[in-house]
Scaffold this active site. Structure first.
Site, PDB file in Angstrom:
ATOM      1  N   ARG A  87       0.888  -1.184   0.000  1.00 53.78           N
ATOM      2  CA  ARG A  87       0.000   0.000   0.000  1.00 53.78           C
ATOM      3  C   ARG A  87       0.913   1.218   0.000  1.00 53.78           C
ATOM      4  NH1 ARG A  87      -5.512   1.374   3.236  1.00 53.78           N
ATOM      5  NH2 ARG A  87      -6.203  -0.075   1.623  1.00 53.78           N
TER       6      ARG A  87
ATOM      7  N   HIS B  13      -7.201   0.570  -6.728  1.00 49.34           N
ATOM      8  CA  HIS B  13      -7.416  -0.288  -5.551  1.00 49.34           C
ATOM      9  C   HIS B  13      -8.025  -1.615  -6.039  1.00 49.34           C
ATOM     10  CE1 HIS B  13      -7.799  -1.534  -1.551  1.00 49.34           C
ATOM     11  NE2 HIS B  13      -8.735  -0.733  -1.090  1.00 49.34           N
TER      12      HIS B  13
ATOM     13  N   GLN C 155     -10.086  -4.177  -3.751  1.00 50.44           N
ATOM     14  CA  GLN C 155     -11.437  -3.743  -3.388  1.00 50.44           C
ATOM     15  C   GLN C 155     -12.446  -4.137  -4.460  1.00 50.44           C
ATOM     16  OE1 GLN C 155     -12.368  -1.941  -0.433  1.00 50.44           O
ATOM     17  NE2 GLN C 155     -14.380  -2.556  -1.170  1.00 50.44           N
TER      18      GLN C 155
ATOM     19  N   ASP D 197     -17.275   7.063  -2.170  1.00 46.92           N
ATOM     20  CA  ASP D 197     -16.017   6.920  -1.426  1.00 46.92           C
ATOM     21  C   ASP D 197     -15.777   8.244  -0.705  1.00 46.92           C
ATOM     22  OD1 ASP D 197     -13.488   6.112  -0.530  1.00 46.92           O
ATOM     23  OD2 ASP D 197     -12.481   6.550  -2.438  1.00 46.92           O
TER      24      ASP D 197
ATOM     25  N   CYS E   6     -16.449   1.481  -0.207  1.00 50.24           N
ATOM     26  CA  CYS E   6     -15.276   0.673   0.144  1.00 50.24           C
ATOM     27  C   CYS E   6     -14.967   0.768   1.635  1.00 50.24           C
ATOM     28  CB  CYS E   6     -14.081   1.098  -0.696  1.00 50.24           C
ATOM     29  SG  CYS E   6     -13.733   2.868  -0.602  1.00 50.24           S
TER      30      CYS E   6
ATOM     31  N   ARG F 160     -13.864  -8.707   1.580  1.00 48.12           N
ATOM     32  CA  ARG F 160     -12.449  -8.386   1.381  1.00 48.12           C
ATOM     33  C   ARG F 160     -11.584  -9.589   1.780  1.00 48.12           C
ATOM     34  NH1 ARG F 160     -10.386  -3.354   0.909  1.00 48.12           N
ATOM     35  NH2 ARG F 160      -8.576  -4.648   0.414  1.00 48.12           N
TER      36      ARG F 160
HETATM   37  N1   CP Z   1     -11.473  -0.260   1.868  1.00 45.28           N
HETATM   38  C1   CP Z   1     -10.220  -0.300   2.347  1.00 45.28           C
HETATM   39  O1   CP Z   1      -9.231  -0.505   1.629  1.00 45.28           O
HETATM   40  O2   CP Z   1     -10.137  -0.095   3.692  1.00 45.28           O
HETATM   41  P1   CP Z   1      -8.817   0.079   4.537  1.00 45.28           P
HETATM   42  O3   CP Z   1      -8.221   1.424   4.194  1.00 45.28           O
HETATM   43  O4   CP Z   1      -9.281   0.025   5.965  1.00 45.28           O
HETATM   44  O5   CP Z   1      -7.861  -1.010   4.219  1.00 45.28           O
HETATM   45  N1  NVA Z   2      -9.915   6.823  -1.847  1.00 42.56           N
HETATM   46  C1  NVA Z   2      -9.611   6.329  -0.522  1.00 42.56           C
HETATM   47  C2  NVA Z   2      -9.909   4.871  -0.438  1.00 42.56           C
HETATM   48  C3  NVA Z   2      -9.706   4.257   0.935  1.00 42.56           C
HETATM   49  C4  NVA Z   2      -9.974   2.782   0.961  1.00 42.56           C
HETATM   50  C5  NVA Z   2      -8.164   6.636  -0.192  1.00 42.56           C
HETATM   51  O1  NVA Z   2      -7.300   6.455  -1.063  1.00 42.56           O
HETATM   52  O2  NVA Z   2      -7.884   7.062   0.928  1.00 42.56           O
END
Ligand code: CP
Ligand code: NVA
Length: 305
Positions: free
Chosen positions: A101, A128, A131, A223, A263, A291
């Site tokens: 990440r 992502h 997701q 989101d 998400c 997930r």
């Molecule tokens: N939806 C998602 O990726 O959540 P987190 O940021 O908690 O991993």
């Molecule tokens: N768009 C958000 C998604 C979190 C799961 C971010 O990148 O923070």
């Protein structure tokens, strides 16, 4: 040696439905191990916060018979300047799969390029993919199909919007994205999605009117307005995005049997009201549980290819 990565949801190509079916099977067989994963180790580099992605990946690898190592860059030499490419060479000499990440998409690409083992993008500024496997798995459960639907996304043209456009095109469903002017998804991603959509006879529409996007939709998705790393833009974005709140008025334009998806994490009272998030149409917690099952499918798919 050939290895497969999951950087963009597009990397699954025509295997997307197969991966969703694998996730559905693994959900039914929740505690079964998988020979291809037993004894394998997965590194999990997280530059940003996470609840769902971290817990789902760590639980997934454990239940399948492997082991996960959580790696916080500030505890690694990466946090003191070791390059992503050197880190990739070193880690892939010891690990069997790596999830990352990252703030920058380029760093995920560099890790994948320099790693001899599969790399999974666990969210970056562009996409992502994990997701979207969970999301289309949830859609399959609720609608008994993934194609021939209308998917409406209301909000920021961010990493989620990019992956949603591509995944919907791959699934064979029409997608409408409604974002404020100046916050539409990047052209490059719209083009990727439209190319796939054309092959599958569906459409990708970008607009500024949330009502038009939601009209007659089967899925309404939103989101956060402020993604991780954008905290400085909070005040400006919260003002600009107000008319894009998913509330009872807006969802009254969707089909009666629409499902609400997010998400998560949700900022209740901003991008979505409690009334919608807690309504009978909301599938947000089923989506979150999925997930886990979809993380397993991604790991198994990459280790067996
Ligand atoms: N939806 C998602 O990726 O959540 P987190 O940021 O908690 O991993
Ligand atoms: N768009 C958000 C998604 C979190 C799961 C971010 O990148 O923070």
């Amino acid at each position: 040696m050939f290895k497969k990565d999951l950087i963009s949801i597009a990397d699954l190509g025509t295997d997307f439905p197969e991966v969703i079916n694998l996730a559905l099977r693994l959900k039914r067989d929740r505690y079964s191990r998988r020979d291809s994963v037993v004894g394998r180790t997965m590194g999990m580099i997280f530059e940003k916060s996470s609840t769902r992605t971290r817990v789902s990946l760590e639980t997934a690898i454990f239940q399948l018979g492997g082991h996960g190592i959580f790696l916080n860059p500030s505890d690694m030499q990466m946090g003191r300047g070791e390059t992503v490419s050197d880190t990739a060479h070193v880690l892939s000499g010891m690990l069997d799969i790596i999830t990352y990440r990252a703030f920058k998409h380029e760093n995920v690409l560099s890790l994948a390029k320099n790693s001899s083992v599969p790399v999974i993008n666990a969210l970056d500024d562009k996409e992502h993919p994990l997701q979207l496997i969970a999301d289309y798995m949830t859609i399959a459960e609720k609608k008994n199909r993934i194609s021939g639907l209308k998917f409406a996304y209301v909000g920021d043209g961010n990493n989620m919007a990019n992956s949603i456009m591509i995944a919907s095109a791959m699934a064979g469903s029409d997608v409408s994205i409604a974002s404020p002017k100046g916050f539409e998804p990047a052209k490059e991603y719209v083009e990727i999605a439209r190319k796939i959509a054309k092959e599958n006879g569906v459409t990708v529409e970008i607009m500024n009117d949330p009502v038009e996007a939601v009209k007659d939709s089967d899925i309404v998705y939103t989101d956060v307005w402020v993604s991780m790393g954008e905290e400085k833009q909070r005040e400006e974005k919260e003002k600009t995005f107000r008319p894009y709140q998913v509330n009872s008025d807006l969802v009254s334009h969707a089909r009666k049997d629409y499902i609400f998806m997010h998400c998560l994490p949700a900022h209740r009272g901003l991008e979505v009201t409690d009334e919608v998030a807690d309504s009978i149409n909301s599938v947000i917690f089923q989506e979150a549980e999925n997930r886990l099952h979809s993380a397993k499918a991604a790991i198994v798919y990459l280790l067996e290819h």
